[in-house]
Design a protein around this motif. Structure first.
Motif, PDB file in Angstrom:
ATOM      1  N   ARG A   1       3.618 -18.909  -1.891  1.00 55.22           N
ATOM      2  CA  ARG A   1       2.943 -20.161  -2.232  1.00 55.22           C
ATOM      3  C   ARG A   1       3.983 -21.257  -2.427  1.00 55.22           C
ATOM      4  N   ARG A   2       3.679 -22.438  -1.933  1.00 53.06           N
ATOM      5  CA  ARG A   2       4.575 -23.570  -2.139  1.00 53.06           C
ATOM      6  C   ARG A   2       4.246 -24.224  -3.470  1.00 53.06           C
ATOM      7  N   TRP A   3       5.256 -24.309  -4.334  1.00 52.56           N
ATOM      8  CA  TRP A   3       5.054 -24.832  -5.684  1.00 52.56           C
ATOM      9  C   TRP A   3       6.265 -25.661  -6.079  1.00 52.56           C
ATOM     10  N   ARG A   4       6.074 -26.966  -6.256  1.00 53.15           N
ATOM     11  CA  ARG A   4       7.116 -27.889  -6.686  1.00 53.15           C
ATOM     12  C   ARG A   4       8.370 -27.803  -5.815  1.00 53.15           C
ATOM     13  N   GLY A   5       8.146 -27.713  -4.527  1.00 50.14           N
ATOM     14  CA  GLY A   5       9.247 -27.700  -3.587  1.00 50.14           C
ATOM     15  C   GLY A   5       9.840 -26.338  -3.319  1.00 50.14           C
ATOM     16  N   PHE A   6       9.318 -25.283  -3.950  1.00 49.76           N
ATOM     17  CA  PHE A   6       9.825 -23.926  -3.760  1.00 49.76           C
ATOM     18  C   PHE A   6       8.761 -23.063  -3.092  1.00 49.76           C
ATOM     19  N   GLU A   7       9.212 -22.126  -2.278  1.00 49.41           N
ATOM     20  CA  GLU A   7       8.337 -21.093  -1.738  1.00 49.41           C
ATOM     21  C   GLU A   7       8.444 -19.889  -2.659  1.00 49.41           C
ATOM     22  N   LEU A   8       7.397 -19.648  -3.439  1.00 51.49           N
ATOM     23  CA  LEU A   8       7.442 -18.615  -4.470  1.00 51.49           C
ATOM     24  C   LEU A   8       6.449 -17.508  -4.153  1.00 51.49           C
ATOM     25  N   PRO A   9       6.770 -16.278  -4.529  1.00 49.03           N
ATOM     26  CA  PRO A   9       5.818 -15.176  -4.338  1.00 49.03           C
ATOM     27  C   PRO A   9       4.677 -15.279  -5.342  1.00 49.03           C
ATOM     28  N   THR A  10       3.509 -14.911  -4.923  1.00 45.28           N
ATOM     29  CA  THR A  10       2.356 -14.970  -5.811  1.00 45.28           C
ATOM     30  C   THR A  10       1.321 -13.973  -5.340  1.00 45.28           C
ATOM     31  N   PHE A  11       0.250 -13.837  -6.112  1.00 38.98           N
ATOM     32  CA  PHE A  11      -0.916 -13.081  -5.657  1.00 38.98           C
ATOM     33  C   PHE A  11      -2.171 -13.792  -6.125  1.00 38.98           C
ATOM     34  N   ILE A  12      -3.234 -13.637  -5.344  1.00 40.50           N
ATOM     35  CA  ILE A  12      -4.520 -14.254  -5.660  1.00 40.50           C
ATOM     36  C   ILE A  12      -5.602 -13.186  -5.571  1.00 40.50           C
ATOM     37  N   THR A  13      -6.633 -13.351  -6.368  1.00 45.16           N
ATOM     38  CA  THR A  13      -7.769 -12.432  -6.323  1.00 45.16           C
ATOM     39  C   THR A  13      -8.660 -12.768  -5.141  1.00 45.16           C
ATOM     40  N   HIS A  14      -9.125 -11.734  -4.462  1.00 45.91           N
ATOM     41  CA  HIS A  14     -10.003 -11.935  -3.310  1.00 45.91           C
ATOM     42  C   HIS A  14     -11.345 -11.266  -3.596  1.00 45.91           C
ATOM     43  N   ASP A  15     -12.416 -11.940  -3.205  1.00 44.57           N
ATOM     44  CA  ASP A  15     -13.756 -11.372  -3.360  1.00 44.57           C
ATOM     45  C   ASP A  15     -13.837 -10.065  -2.569  1.00 44.57           C
ATOM     46  N   PRO A  16     -14.131  -8.933  -3.222  1.00 42.38           N
ATOM     47  CA  PRO A  16     -14.151  -7.657  -2.482  1.00 42.38           C
ATOM     48  C   PRO A  16     -15.186  -7.614  -1.369  1.00 42.38           C
ATOM     49  N   ARG A  17     -16.197  -8.479  -1.429  1.00 44.73           N
ATOM     50  CA  ARG A  17     -17.183  -8.527  -0.355  1.00 44.73           C
ATOM     51  C   ARG A  17     -16.603  -9.136   0.918  1.00 44.73           C
ATOM     52  N   SER A  18     -15.439  -9.775   0.786  1.00 37.59           N
ATOM     53  CA  SER A  18     -14.800 -10.413   1.944  1.00 37.59           C
ATOM     54  C   SER A  18     -13.528  -9.684   2.354  1.00 37.59           C
ATOM     55  N   VAL A  19     -13.501  -8.389   2.127  1.00 39.19           N
ATOM     56  CA  VAL A  19     -12.329  -7.578   2.470  1.00 39.19           C
ATOM     57  C   VAL A  19     -12.802  -6.334   3.219  1.00 39.19           C
ATOM     58  N   ARG A  20     -12.085  -5.962   4.263  1.00 41.05           N
ATOM     59  CA  ARG A  20     -12.347  -4.712   4.974  1.00 41.05           C
ATOM     60  C   ARG A  20     -11.035  -3.931   5.046  1.00 41.05           C
ATOM     61  N   VAL A  21     -11.155  -2.613   4.991  1.00 39.91           N
ATOM     62  CA  VAL A  21      -9.965  -1.754   4.975  1.00 39.91           C
ATOM     63  C   VAL A  21     -10.089  -0.696   6.064  1.00 39.91           C
ATOM     64  N   ASP A  22      -8.978  -0.018   6.307  1.00 37.24           N
ATOM     65  CA  ASP A  22      -8.899   1.006   7.344  1.00 37.24           C
ATOM     66  C   ASP A  22      -9.918   2.115   7.061  1.00 37.24           C
ATOM     67  N   PRO A  23     -10.922   2.304   7.936  1.00 31.55           N
ATOM     68  CA  PRO A  23     -11.946   3.330   7.688  1.00 31.55           C
ATOM     69  C   PRO A  23     -11.541   4.717   8.179  1.00 31.55           C
ATOM     70  N   THR A  24     -10.360   4.837   8.767  1.00 27.96           N
ATOM     71  CA  THR A  24      -9.963   6.122   9.353  1.00 27.96           C
ATOM     72  C   THR A  24      -9.215   7.012   8.368  1.00 27.96           C
ATOM     73  N   THR A  25      -8.899   6.491   7.176  1.00 26.08           N
ATOM     74  CA  THR A  25      -8.220   7.328   6.187  1.00 26.08           C
ATOM     75  C   THR A  25      -9.208   8.328   5.593  1.00 26.08           C
ATOM     76  N   ALA A  26      -8.672   9.447   5.102  1.00 33.33           N
ATOM     77  CA  ALA A  26      -9.530  10.511   4.584  1.00 33.33           C
ATOM     78  C   ALA A  26     -10.259  10.093   3.315  1.00 33.33           C
ATOM     79  N   ARG A  27      -9.659   9.214   2.532  1.00 37.12           N
ATOM     80  CA  ARG A  27     -10.288   8.733   1.304  1.00 37.12           C
ATOM     81  C   ARG A  27      -9.905   7.282   1.103  1.00 37.12           C
ATOM     82  N   PHE A  28     -10.486   6.652   0.089  1.00 38.60           N
ATOM     83  CA  PHE A  28     -10.276   5.227  -0.140  1.00 38.60           C
ATOM     84  C   PHE A  28      -8.888   5.010  -0.735  1.00 38.60           C
ATOM     85  N   ARG A  29      -7.904   4.868   0.144  1.00 35.96           N
ATOM     86  CA  ARG A  29      -6.536   4.528  -0.229  1.00 35.96           C
ATOM     87  C   ARG A  29      -6.074   3.396   0.699  1.00 35.96           C
ATOM     88  N   PRO A  30      -6.542   2.171   0.460  1.00 40.54           N
ATOM     89  CA  PRO A  30      -6.263   1.069   1.406  1.00 40.54           C
ATOM     90  C   PRO A  30      -4.776   0.825   1.634  1.00 40.54           C
TER      91      PRO A  30
END
Length: 574
Positions: A124-153
């Protein structure tokens, strides 16, 4: 890139099929309605819905995440100690500056309400710096690999995230192919020639996939447009508007938090779904009570020949203390002229059934009535500690959930540090305390560093219990010559809610006099080059401020101080 597009298209279609097969979005929508009481607003008749979801979700969140986390970094080798020190300060500063606690809280909210929560790592760009960050995502708008044996995205080979933005916003970010965006507008021109880029909304999916590129395994980013305005595109007609390699220092960017894996389904189970039957029971029993309350307004049946028309109207008048005159009749009393509709009592099973259902929810969910403030601790004939024992048992049951949350949070912060070590540029300076500043550079944080969560740093503090334990500890070691008394007093003062800076309460130890004929700064009889004298708290009286900071950092960390306030005690020495 055609082969990559085909693979991503097949992966998405398979993931979407599994998503619909297990009714994930339908389940999430149902849970969302229960949380915000939408079902109450659409209720019909006398059926009511008791909201047991909101208080239990919020209470579980508060018990697990009550304050900002404190991050600790540990170098894997001796030469990584300085990188760990700078990395620790950087992560704690980012938590405060970028408001990461807000994202963590929302992440935990989704995981407590729905089957899982999702954090997405990035820059994320913040005050002139490119900084690492994380944001919450609505789980209804996420898809994961369905070929794994169990839910381990995190162990899969593909993740996708949905966004909705205007064409103007996409173009303004300068991250997407201008010609591809022009193609989106051209496709819309035939249906709506007057549409402009600032109002046309596009649904896009960001795909992250591991691919073999020139014999090497690389993480690729590709973005496809699935819907333009209100027009959905068939999979073969998706518009690909971005394709490029993506950093692989964090593997796939999604970080998933879930508490209850399913033994028979791919996707996890929401903690709320485990007691939905009991929720329906409580709704039914509470509705019976409401029906009984409505029936308590009983109707009166009267003989019209016993009252005049004017007096009969008074039966419908809501005003109290009305006198109704009855007409004289032969062989008939007032009691014979008016009959009140009989009222049947509510079966005791309705009351006991609701209590049993609520107790079952507590047994499944692990959140007690005292925690919810729905029931005061019972005293008297029952044991005075009974309620405390019950609540303590429920907290023990929640210990594994706390461990799951802490491990997932550590993984997210490890990803932040990994991103910073590779993609952070420049020199970020910030004030720690007083006039002391810390400057973080890319070279200062490079090294093999593990990130851990300070034990108990996110859980709410029981201030009264902390103070009682500190006083007890002080009584045990007061005056003990083997215990540093200044450090003991500092620890006790730090446990007081109204003491903001314990160091201001402690009188500095006077500097010792110079030895006769000795080296300045040495004690009498101490050979030149000996160690500097120390005050009662263990701080060097002479030496550079950085050495004092490092020593005090170690001491206050042992005493449980926050990494961002560990050097508050040396303000007077700088």
């Amino acid at each position: 890139m055609a082969a990559l597009h085909d693979r991503l298209r097949r992966m998405f279609e398979k993931a979407e099929a599994k998503y619909k097969q297990e009714r994930v979005e339908e389940r999430m929508e149902t849970l969302a309605k229960l949380y915000d009481s939408e079902q109450q607003m659409v209720s019909t008749g006398s059926i009511i819905h008791v909201n047991k979801v909101y208080p239990r979700v919020r209470t579980a969140m508060s018990s697990m995440f009550g304050k900002r986390p404190e991050i600790v970094a540990r170098g894997r080798r001796a030469q990584d100690a300085e990188a760990a020190r700078h990395g620790e300060f950087l992560l704690n500063y980012l938590t405060r500056a970028l408001k990461l606690s807000r994202e963590i809280r929302e992440w935990l909210f989704w995981a407590r309400l729905t089957p899982y929560g999702v954090l997405k790592l990035g820059m994320r760009r913040w005050r002139g710096f490119e900084l690492p960050t994380f944001i919450t995502h609505d789980p209804r708008s996420v898809r994961v690999d369905p070929t794994t044996a169990r839910f381990r995205p995190e162990e899969g080979s593909w993740q996708a995230f949905r966004y909705r933005q205007s064409v103007a916003s996409l173009r303004g970010s300068r991250m997407y192919d201008d010609r591809a965006l022009d193609g989106l507008m051209d496709a819309l021109a035939g249906r709506d020639p007057d549409a402009t880029e600032d109002v046309v909304e596009v649904e896009i999916w960001e795909h992250y996939a591991w691919e073999q590129v020139e014999g090497k395994r690389k993480l690729m980013l590709a973005v496809s447009a699935h819907r333009i305005a209100d027009q959905a595109l068939a999979p073969d007609d998706w518009r690909w508007i971005r394709e490029e390699p993506f950093t692989d220092v964090v593997d796939l960017p999604g970080r998933f938090l879930y508490f209850i894996p399913s033994p028979r389904r791919f996707f996890p189970v929401s903690p709320i779904e485990l007691w939905m039957d009991q929720q329906r029971e409580i709704n039914a029993f509470r509705s019976q009570k409401l029906l009984h309350a409505e029936r308590s307004n009983r109707k009166r049946i009267y003989d019209v020949s016993s009252f005049s028309e004017e007096e009969r109207a008074k039966f419908e008048d809501p005003n109290p203390d009305l006198y109704i005159a009855a007409l004289p009749t032969r062989n008939q009393t007032i009691r014979d002229a008016i009959i009140e509709e009989p009222l049947t009592t509510v079966s005791p099973d309705v009351y006991t059934g609701e209590i049993e259902a609520d107790n079952t929810i507590t047994e499944i969910d692990g959140v007690g009535s005292a925690q919810l403030s729905s029931e005061m601790p019972k005293r008297g004939s029952t044991s005075a500690t009974r309620d405390a024992i019950m609540e303590h048992a429920l907290k023990l049951r929640g210990g594994d959930n706390q461990e799951i949350f802490d491990e997932a949070l550590e993984d997210a912060y490890q990803g932040l540090l990994n991103l910073a070590q590779v993609h952070f540029k420049g020199a970020l300076s910030f004030r720690l305390f007083g006039n002391m500043e810390m400057t973080i550079t890319p070279d200062a944080i490079k090294g093999d560093v593990d990130v851990i969560l300070s034990f108990g740093s996110t859980t709410p503090r029981d201030v009264e219990r902390d103070w009682d334990e500190a006083v007890e500890l002080y009584g045990l070691f007061k005056g003990d010559p083997h215990i540093d008394q200044v450090r003991l007093k500092r620890y006790v003062l730090q446990k007081r809610r109204d003491v903001k800076d314990a160091e201001h309460w402690i009188i500095p130890t006077p500097m010792p006099m110079l030895g006769l004929g000795g080296v300045p700064g040495s004690l009498p009889g101490m050979p030149p080059g000996g160690p500097p004298p120390r005050n009662g708290g263990g701080l060097p009286v002479v030496g550079n401020p950085q050495a004092a900071e490092q020593l005090l950092a170690r001491e206050q960390r042992e005493a449980g101080a926050s990494p961002l306030s560990i050097a508050a005690g040396i303000r007077n020495l700088i």
